[in-house]
Design a protein around this motif. Structure first.
Motif, short mmCIF file in Angstrom:
data_model
loop_
_atom_site.label_atom_id
_atom_site.label_comp_id
_atom_site.label_asym_id
_atom_site.label_seq_id
_atom_site.Cartn_x
_atom_site.Cartn_y
_atom_site.Cartn_z
N PRO A 2 50.18 21.19 44.89
CA PRO A 2 49.71 22.07 43.82
C PRO A 2 49.45 23.47 44.36
O PRO A 2 49.05 23.64 45.50
N VAL A 3 49.70 24.46 43.51
CA VAL A 3 49.41 25.85 43.85
C VAL A 3 48.54 26.40 42.73
O VAL A 3 49.00 26.55 41.60
N SER A 4 47.28 26.64 43.02
CA SER A 4 46.33 27.18 42.04
C SER A 4 46.38 28.70 42.08
O SER A 4 46.22 29.30 43.14
N VAL A 5 46.60 29.31 40.92
CA VAL A 5 46.72 30.76 40.82
C VAL A 5 45.62 31.27 39.89
O VAL A 5 45.41 30.70 38.81
N VAL A 6 44.93 32.34 40.29
CA VAL A 6 43.88 32.92 39.46
C VAL A 6 44.00 34.45 39.50
O VAL A 6 44.20 35.03 40.56
N VAL A 7 43.88 35.05 38.33
CA VAL A 7 43.92 36.51 38.25
C VAL A 7 42.59 37.06 38.74
O VAL A 7 41.52 36.65 38.27
N THR A 8 42.65 38.00 39.69
CA THR A 8 41.44 38.58 40.26
C THR A 8 41.16 39.99 39.76
O THR A 8 40.07 40.50 39.92
N GLY A 9 42.17 40.61 39.15
CA GLY A 9 41.96 41.96 38.65
C GLY A 9 43.13 42.43 37.80
O GLY A 9 44.25 42.00 37.98
N VAL A 10 42.81 43.30 36.84
CA VAL A 10 43.83 43.90 35.99
C VAL A 10 43.50 45.39 35.88
O VAL A 10 42.41 45.76 35.47
N ASP A 11 44.44 46.23 36.27
CA ASP A 11 44.27 47.68 36.14
C ASP A 11 44.97 48.11 34.86
O ASP A 11 46.20 48.12 34.79
N GLU A 12 44.18 48.43 33.84
CA GLU A 12 44.72 48.80 32.53
C GLU A 12 45.58 50.05 32.59
O GLU A 12 46.56 50.18 31.86
N ASP A 13 45.24 50.99 33.48
CA ASP A 13 45.99 52.25 33.57
C ASP A 13 47.39 52.03 34.14
O ASP A 13 48.36 52.60 33.64
N THR A 14 47.49 51.25 35.17
CA THR A 14 48.79 51.04 35.82
C THR A 14 49.44 49.72 35.40
O THR A 14 50.57 49.44 35.79
N GLU A 15 48.72 48.91 34.61
CA GLU A 15 49.19 47.59 34.18
C GLU A 15 49.52 46.69 35.37
O GLU A 15 50.45 45.90 35.32
N GLN A 16 48.77 46.82 36.44
CA GLN A 16 48.94 45.96 37.61
C GLN A 16 48.01 44.76 37.50
O GLN A 16 46.84 44.90 37.17
N VAL A 17 48.56 43.60 37.79
CA VAL A 17 47.81 42.35 37.77
C VAL A 17 47.71 41.85 39.20
O VAL A 17 48.74 41.66 39.86
N SER A 18 46.52 41.65 39.69
CA SER A 18 46.30 41.10 41.03
C SER A 18 45.91 39.64 40.89
O SER A 18 45.15 39.29 39.99
N PHE A 19 46.43 38.81 41.76
CA PHE A 19 46.08 37.40 41.70
C PHE A 19 46.03 36.81 43.09
O PHE A 19 46.67 37.30 44.02
N ASP A 20 45.24 35.77 43.23
CA ASP A 20 45.15 34.97 44.45
C ASP A 20 45.79 33.63 44.16
O ASP A 20 45.78 33.16 43.01
N PHE A 21 46.33 33.00 45.17
CA PHE A 21 46.79 31.62 44.99
C PHE A 21 46.52 30.85 46.26
O PHE A 21 46.40 31.41 47.35
N GLU A 22 46.39 29.56 46.09
CA GLU A 22 46.08 28.68 47.21
C GLU A 22 46.88 27.39 47.06
O GLU A 22 46.93 26.81 45.99
N VAL A 23 47.48 26.97 48.16
CA VAL A 23 48.25 25.73 48.18
C VAL A 23 47.28 24.58 48.49
O VAL A 23 46.51 24.66 49.44
N GLY A 24 47.33 23.55 47.66
CA GLY A 24 46.44 22.40 47.84
C GLY A 24 47.09 21.29 48.64
O GLY A 24 48.16 21.45 49.23
N ASP A 25 46.44 20.14 48.64
CA ASP A 25 46.91 18.97 49.39
C ASP A 25 48.11 18.31 48.69
O ASP A 25 48.30 18.47 47.47
N LEU A 26 48.86 17.56 49.44
CA LEU A 26 50.04 16.84 48.97
C LEU A 26 49.74 16.07 47.69
O LEU A 26 48.71 15.38 47.59
N ILE A 27 50.64 16.18 46.71
CA ILE A 27 50.53 15.40 45.47
C ILE A 27 51.19 14.06 45.75
O ILE A 27 52.34 13.99 46.13
N GLU A 28 50.41 13.00 45.57
CA GLU A 28 50.96 11.66 45.85
C GLU A 28 51.21 10.90 44.59
O GLU A 28 50.75 11.11 43.57
#
Length: 113
Positions: free
Chosen positions: A87-113
């Motif tokens: 699994p890869v969990s993605v979360v938006v950490t910031g949005v710059d309305e002026d430049t329309e830039q979206v910043s996000f973090d993601f993290e790879v989780g443990d093996l899906i069994e």
């Protein structure tokens, strides 16, 4: 935007790429423009960041749709490599309305069994 993630410099086999990510609990940050992050762009950004960090891109990143450009918006993607899925969990950490830039973090989780 700066990243404070340790770089893994060794060249790793595909399965070792994912193992290294899950063992170190890495998370990353990238930016793209728009009111939402297009599914294909999101998958490419994640793949590019993983390749930058571990020296090899995964075989596939699969996200179920676009990522909304709202702080704390989340999406669960899947990393597929060497016949295994993570699994890869993605979360938006910031949005710059002026430049329309979206910043996000993601993290790879443990093996899906």
């Amino acid at each position: 935007m700066g990243r404070s993630v340790p770089t893994i410099r060794a060249v790793l086999a595909p399965a070792a790429v994912v193992a290294a990510l899950t063992l170190t609990g890495c998370s990353f940050e990238a930016s793209v423009g728009g009111r939402s992050v297009d599914e294909a762009d999101l998958e490419q950004q994640i793949s590019d960041q993983l390749e930058e960090q571990v020296g090899q891109a995964p075989e596939e990143i699969d996200c179920p749709g676009d990522l909304d450009a709202e702080v704390d918006a989340t999406i669960e993607c899947t990393l597929n490599d060497s016949g295994e899925s993570y699994p890869v969990s993605v979360v938006v950490t910031g949005v710059d309305e002026d430049t329309e830039q979206v910043s996000f973090d993601f993290e790879v989780g443990d093996l899906i069994e």
